[in-house]
Write a protein that holds these residues in place. Structure first.
Motif, short mmCIF file in Angstrom:
data_model
loop_
_atom_site.label_atom_id
_atom_site.label_comp_id
_atom_site.label_asym_id
_atom_site.label_seq_id
_atom_site.Cartn_x
_atom_site.Cartn_y
_atom_site.Cartn_z
N THR A 65 19.07 37.60 30.66
CA THR A 65 18.70 37.43 29.25
C THR A 65 17.20 37.62 29.04
O THR A 65 16.76 38.09 27.99
N LEU A 66 16.40 37.27 30.05
CA LEU A 66 14.94 37.39 29.93
C LEU A 66 14.48 38.85 29.86
O LEU A 66 13.34 39.12 29.48
N ARG A 67 15.36 39.78 30.23
CA ARG A 67 14.99 41.20 30.22
C ARG A 67 15.65 41.97 29.07
O ARG A 67 15.49 43.17 28.95
N GLU A 68 16.37 41.26 28.21
CA GLU A 68 17.02 41.90 27.06
C GLU A 68 16.05 41.95 25.88
O GLU A 68 15.19 41.09 25.75
N VAL A 69 16.25 42.94 25.01
CA VAL A 69 15.57 42.93 23.72
C VAL A 69 16.42 42.05 22.80
O VAL A 69 17.60 42.31 22.61
N ALA A 70 15.81 40.98 22.31
CA ALA A 70 16.54 40.01 21.48
C ALA A 70 16.93 40.63 20.14
O ALA A 70 16.29 41.57 19.66
N ALA A 83 10.22 30.84 23.58
CA ALA A 83 10.98 31.88 22.87
C ALA A 83 12.47 31.64 23.13
O ALA A 83 12.84 31.20 24.22
N ALA A 84 13.31 31.94 22.14
CA ALA A 84 14.75 31.67 22.26
C ALA A 84 15.37 32.29 23.52
O ALA A 84 16.23 31.66 24.14
N PRO A 85 14.98 33.51 23.95
CA PRO A 85 15.59 34.03 25.18
C PRO A 85 15.39 33.11 26.39
O PRO A 85 16.21 33.10 27.31
N ILE A 133 15.85 30.02 26.45
CA ILE A 133 16.94 29.03 26.49
C ILE A 133 18.29 29.77 26.39
O ILE A 133 19.28 29.22 25.94
N ASN A 134 18.26 31.01 26.84
CA ASN A 134 19.46 31.85 26.95
C ASN A 134 20.09 32.17 25.59
O ASN A 134 21.30 32.30 25.48
N ILE A 135 19.24 32.28 24.56
CA ILE A 135 19.70 32.70 23.24
C ILE A 135 18.92 33.97 22.91
O ILE A 135 17.71 33.91 22.67
N SER A 136 19.60 35.10 22.93
CA SER A 136 18.92 36.39 22.75
C SER A 136 18.73 36.72 21.27
O SER A 136 19.32 37.65 20.73
N LYS A 137 17.89 35.88 20.63
CA LYS A 137 17.56 36.06 19.21
C LYS A 137 16.06 35.95 19.04
O LYS A 137 15.39 35.23 19.81
N LYS A 138 15.53 36.60 18.02
CA LYS A 138 14.09 36.63 17.79
C LYS A 138 13.63 35.34 17.09
O LYS A 138 13.56 35.27 15.87
N MET A 139 13.31 34.34 17.93
CA MET A 139 12.81 33.05 17.44
C MET A 139 11.76 32.55 18.42
O MET A 139 11.97 32.62 19.63
#
Length: 184
Positions: A14-19, A62-64, A66-72
């Protein structure tokens, strides 16, 4: 309440995804998530609470992470003058930046990275960020110094970039040309 258990570590995909962008207006769940992210950062800076709940001190999340792939993102930090700043933003983006660069003279750290990684991380000295506040209003922030660095670090997380990706692999402690060192 978020704890260190909720923060995923370096190597997690998840840390390497674009949220993804947060749908607006934000859902109650997204609002609660963002509030709890800020609460974590604030609690992690309170010595008693941090000790009680074994929280590692942080100034941004950043939300990613905490394993939430959203822009927060949530940020709670004192600037160089000692003024406290707290921000929670949905869909933050850098809309302009200076040519001049800066870096933290002590290097950067990350709640998702357990070991210290020495090296200077080049950042823009000044940035303008737009995003959406918890109440749904658009916010435009002009930032410099430590605040600009923290925002760039957290926004990088939304794009799958880790701070150490920006360190010069061949010479991590080489001063960055024409950049202002920021002490923290």
């Amino acid at each position: 309440m978020l704890t260190m258990e909720d923060i995923i570590r370096d190597g997690h995909p998840t840390l390497r995804e674009v949220a993804k962008e947060v749908s607006l207006p934000p859902s109650n769940e997204d609002i609660q998530t963002l509030k709890s992210m800020l609460e974590y950062v604030k609690n992690s800076q309170d010595a008693e609470i941090a000790k009680k709940y074994e929280l590692r001190s942080g100034i941004g999340l950043a939300a990613p992470q905490i394993n939430i792939s959203k822009k927060m993102i949530a940020i709670h930090v004192k600037d160089e003058a000692g003024t406290q700043h707290s921000y929670t933003l949905f869909n933050p983006k850098i809309v302009s930046h200076s040519i001049e660069q800066s870096y933290l003279s002590s290097g950067e750290g990350c709640l998702s990275v357990d070991e210290a990684i020495p090296g200077y991380v080049p950042r823009y000295a000044r940035i303008t960020v737009k995003g959406i506040a918890l109440d749904g209003t658009e916010v435009k922030l002009r930032l410099k110094g430590l605040l600009a660095i923290v925002f760039q670090h957290e926004i990088d997380h939304l794009n799958g970039i880790m701070f150490y990706d920006r360190i010069d692999k061949n010479n991590p402690l080489k001063p960055i040309d024409n950049a202002v060192p920021i002490d923290r």
